[in-house]
Design a protein around this motif. Structure first.
Motif, PDB file in Angstrom:
ATOM      1  N   GLY A  64      47.077  30.800  38.899  1.00 20.56           N
ATOM      2  CA  GLY A  64      48.292  31.019  38.118  1.00 20.56           C
ATOM      3  C   GLY A  64      48.515  32.499  37.842  1.00 20.56           C
ATOM      4  O   GLY A  64      49.494  32.884  37.205  1.00 20.56           O
ATOM      5  N   TYR A  96      32.916  43.710  31.557  1.00 20.72           N
ATOM      6  CA  TYR A  96      33.720  43.588  32.783  1.00 20.72           C
ATOM      7  C   TYR A  96      33.005  44.255  33.958  1.00 20.72           C
ATOM      8  O   TYR A  96      32.806  43.643  35.011  1.00 20.72           O
ATOM      9  CB  TYR A  96      35.089  44.231  32.563  1.00 20.72           C
ATOM     10  CG  TYR A  96      36.047  44.047  33.724  1.00 20.72           C
ATOM     11  CD1 TYR A  96      36.703  42.833  33.915  1.00 20.72           C
ATOM     12  CD2 TYR A  96      36.310  45.080  34.616  1.00 20.72           C
ATOM     13  CE1 TYR A  96      37.588  42.657  34.978  1.00 20.72           C
ATOM     14  CE2 TYR A  96      37.191  44.911  35.678  1.00 20.72           C
ATOM     15  CZ  TYR A  96      37.829  43.698  35.848  1.00 20.72           C
ATOM     16  OH  TYR A  96      38.697  43.525  36.908  1.00 20.72           O
ATOM     17  N   GLY A 155      41.593  47.903  43.552  1.00 28.86           N
ATOM     18  CA  GLY A 155      41.846  49.005  42.625  1.00 28.86           C
ATOM     19  C   GLY A 155      42.953  48.580  41.679  1.00 28.86           C
ATOM     20  O   GLY A 155      43.234  47.388  41.521  1.00 28.86           O
ATOM     21  N   THR A 173      46.098  47.366  40.234  1.00 22.06           N
ATOM     22  CA  THR A 173      47.109  46.527  40.870  1.00 22.06           C
ATOM     23  C   THR A 173      48.048  45.960  39.815  1.00 22.06           C
ATOM     24  O   THR A 173      47.577  45.485  38.769  1.00 22.06           O
ATOM     25  CB  THR A 173      46.421  45.366  41.619  1.00 22.06           C
ATOM     26  OG1 THR A 173      45.428  45.929  42.482  1.00 22.06           O
ATOM     27  CG2 THR A 173      47.403  44.559  42.434  1.00 22.06           C
TER      28      THR A 173
HETATM   29  N1  LIG Z   1      44.894  43.826  38.445  1.00 21.10           N
HETATM   30  C1  LIG Z   1      43.980  44.763  38.638  1.00 21.10           C
HETATM   31  O1  LIG Z   1      44.254  45.966  38.485  1.00 21.10           O
HETATM   32  C2  LIG Z   1      42.584  44.377  39.056  1.00 21.10           C
HETATM   33  C3  LIG Z   1      41.702  45.411  39.423  1.00 21.10           C
HETATM   34  C4  LIG Z   1      40.413  45.080  39.827  1.00 21.10           C
HETATM   35  C5  LIG Z   1      40.014  43.761  39.879  1.00 21.10           C
HETATM   36  N2  LIG Z   1      40.890  42.767  39.516  1.00 21.10           N
HETATM   37  C6  LIG Z   1      40.405  41.379  39.586  1.00 21.10           C
HETATM   38  O2  LIG Z   1      41.246  40.626  40.412  1.00 21.10           O
HETATM   39  C7  LIG Z   1      41.226  39.248  40.014  1.00 21.10           C
HETATM   40  C8  LIG Z   1      42.650  38.737  39.839  1.00 21.10           C
HETATM   41  O3  LIG Z   1      43.237  39.442  38.757  1.00 21.10           O
HETATM   42  P1  LIG Z   1      44.811  39.604  38.541  1.00 21.10           P
HETATM   43  O4  LIG Z   1      45.071  41.059  38.534  1.00 21.10           O
HETATM   44  O5  LIG Z   1      45.567  38.703  39.436  1.00 21.10           O
HETATM   45  O6  LIG Z   1      44.913  39.141  37.026  1.00 21.10           O
HETATM   46  P2  LIG Z   1      45.720  37.933  36.337  1.00 21.10           P
HETATM   47  O7  LIG Z   1      45.415  38.044  34.884  1.00 21.10           O
HETATM   48  O8  LIG Z   1      47.146  37.941  36.765  1.00 21.10           O
HETATM   49  O9  LIG Z   1      45.014  36.670  36.972  1.00 21.10           O
HETATM   50  C9  LIG Z   1      43.765  36.186  36.555  1.00 21.10           C
HETATM   51  C10 LIG Z   1      43.920  34.701  36.300  1.00 21.10           C
HETATM   52  O10 LIG Z   1      42.653  34.154  35.927  1.00 21.10           O
HETATM   53  C11 LIG Z   1      42.925  33.108  35.021  1.00 21.10           C
HETATM   54  N3  LIG Z   1      41.774  32.779  34.197  1.00 21.10           N
HETATM   55  C12 LIG Z   1      41.123  33.600  33.328  1.00 21.10           C
HETATM   56  N4  LIG Z   1      40.148  32.925  32.700  1.00 21.10           N
HETATM   57  C13 LIG Z   1      40.181  31.653  33.195  1.00 21.10           C
HETATM   58  C14 LIG Z   1      39.428  30.487  32.937  1.00 21.10           C
HETATM   59  N5  LIG Z   1      38.433  30.477  32.031  1.00 21.10           N
HETATM   60  N6  LIG Z   1      39.737  29.350  33.607  1.00 21.10           N
HETATM   61  C15 LIG Z   1      40.759  29.342  34.513  1.00 21.10           C
HETATM   62  N7  LIG Z   1      41.512  30.415  34.788  1.00 21.10           N
HETATM   63  C16 LIG Z   1      41.217  31.560  34.140  1.00 21.10           C
HETATM   64  C17 LIG Z   1      44.051  33.670  34.140  1.00 21.10           C
HETATM   65  O11 LIG Z   1      44.734  32.642  33.455  1.00 21.10           O
HETATM   66  C18 LIG Z   1      44.894  34.423  35.139  1.00 21.10           C
HETATM   67  O12 LIG Z   1      45.993  33.662  35.590  1.00 21.10           O
HETATM   68  C19 LIG Z   1      40.393  39.218  38.729  1.00 21.10           C
HETATM   69  O13 LIG Z   1      39.097  38.770  39.026  1.00 21.10           O
HETATM   70  C20 LIG Z   1      40.397  40.659  38.260  1.00 21.10           C
HETATM   71  O14 LIG Z   1      39.285  40.983  37.483  1.00 21.10           O
HETATM   72  C21 LIG Z   1      42.154  43.050  39.103  1.00 21.10           C
END
Ligand SMILES: NC(=O)c1ccc[n+]([C@@H]2O[C@H](COP(=O)([O-])OP(=O)(O)OC[C@H]3O[C@@H](n4cnc5c(N)ncnc54)[C@H](O)[C@@H]3O)[C@@H](O)[C@H]2O)c1
Length: 254
Positions: A22, A159, A190, A192
């Motif tokens: 989601g 984290y 990175g 995003t």
């Molecule tokens: N966006 C960035 O800059 C970035 C950078 C480095 C790494 N990441 C990693 O990339 C991945 C995706 O992140 P994103 O940017 O799409 O963020 P996002 O917040 O849009 O998506 C993460 C999703 O994980 C879901 N989630 C969290 N805890 C949960 C749980 N207990 N049960 C079920 N669902 C759960 C959230 O509801 C959310 O929809 C993550 O692992 C994040 O740490 C993101």
């Protein structure tokens, strides 16, 4: 006639489990995999995205740390399709206001971040392996972060530590199951633009400064990450396992 510059994948009759479905990246990944034919079993705390309507995506609004439910999800995916080909461990949390130096962090916050970012990915992987063994092959991707490689003067230690551990989770599984044609790799995003970075939504100044600092001069997009996932799950990467694909616009070059 326009010529597509996108690679063509074939995921017809393949089954994938995707967490964080989601969220910004997870949604893009599910839609991309589905567009190339995969049957998806998706999970997230958030409501089902509207874009999933009439798609081969079975969505569960559930917590990935609810392991009983995770058992049910994998049983359903395997019983309904007779196979499991792919796992994408995308879900993750960054608790900006609560995640700090290990000297100061509340231990319950630390545990919660570890439970979601590391332990749930480990449990998903543990459930996927026996089903991929029965299928005869498999490929998985786990989501780390550039934070896994660096210290930070403004630390988010839970984290960073959880994301560093994900690198090893992937390598260990890659080594153990390479002989069974099961591959495991990590995407290292990175900065995003997704809901995870909502602090930037109304702060163009900080966003622009960050983009300026990134060698390729822009923030990443969910599509940048989905492209990496498609490649690492597909046969195009059949000789690649136990490694990382860093998708960061070059930020780690600094
Ligand atoms: N966006 C960035 O800059 C970035 C950078 C480095 C790494 N990441 C990693 O990339 C991945 C995706 O992140 P994103 O940017 O799409 O963020 P996002 O917040 O849009 O998506 C993460 C999703 O994980 C879901 N989630 C969290 N805890 C949960 C749980 N207990 N049960 C079920 N669902 C759960 C959230 O509801 C959310 O929809 C993550 O692992 C994040 O740490 C993101």
């Amino acid at each position: 006639m326009s010529v597509s510059t996108k690679p063509i994948y074939n995921f017809n009759n393949r089954t994938a489990v995707v967490t964080g479905a989601g969220g910004g990246m997870g949604k893009e990944i599910c839609l991309a995999l589905e567009s190339y034919g995969a049957q998806i079993y998706a999970i997230d705390l958030k409501e089902q995205p509207i874009e999933y309507e009439n798609k081969q995506i079975t969505y569960f609004q559930e917590d990935i740390t609810n392991y009983k439910f995770i058992d049910t999800l994998f049983d359903k995916a395997y019983n309904e399709t007779g196979r499991l080909d792919y796992l994408a461990n995308v879900a993750g949390v960054l608790l900006f206001d609560q995640d700090k130096s290990l000297v100061d962090i509340d231990m319950d916050v630390y545990d919660r971040v570890m439970d979601i970012n590391l332990k749930a990915s480990m449990y998903m992987t543990r459930k996927a392996i026996p089903l991929m063994l029965k299928t005869g092959s498999g490929s998985m991707v786990h989501f780390s972060s550039v934070q896994a490689y660096r210290g930070d003067p403004l630390p988010q230690d839970a984290y960073s530590q959880s994301k560093a551990a994900v690198l090893n989770l992937s390598k260990s599984i890659a080594m153990q199951f390479a002989k069974d044609n099961i591959r495991s790799n990590t995407i290292v995003p990175g900065m995003t633009m997704t809901p995870l970075q909502k602090r930037w939504e109304n702060d163009n100044d900080s966003k622009d400064k960050m983009a300026e600092y990134i060698p390729l001069k822009r923030l990443g997009t969910p599509a940048d990450m989905a492209d990496g996932v498609l490649f690492l799950l597909s046969e195009a990467s059949s000789f690649i396992t136990g490694t990382e694909l860093i998708i960061d616009g070059g930020i780690l070059l600094h």
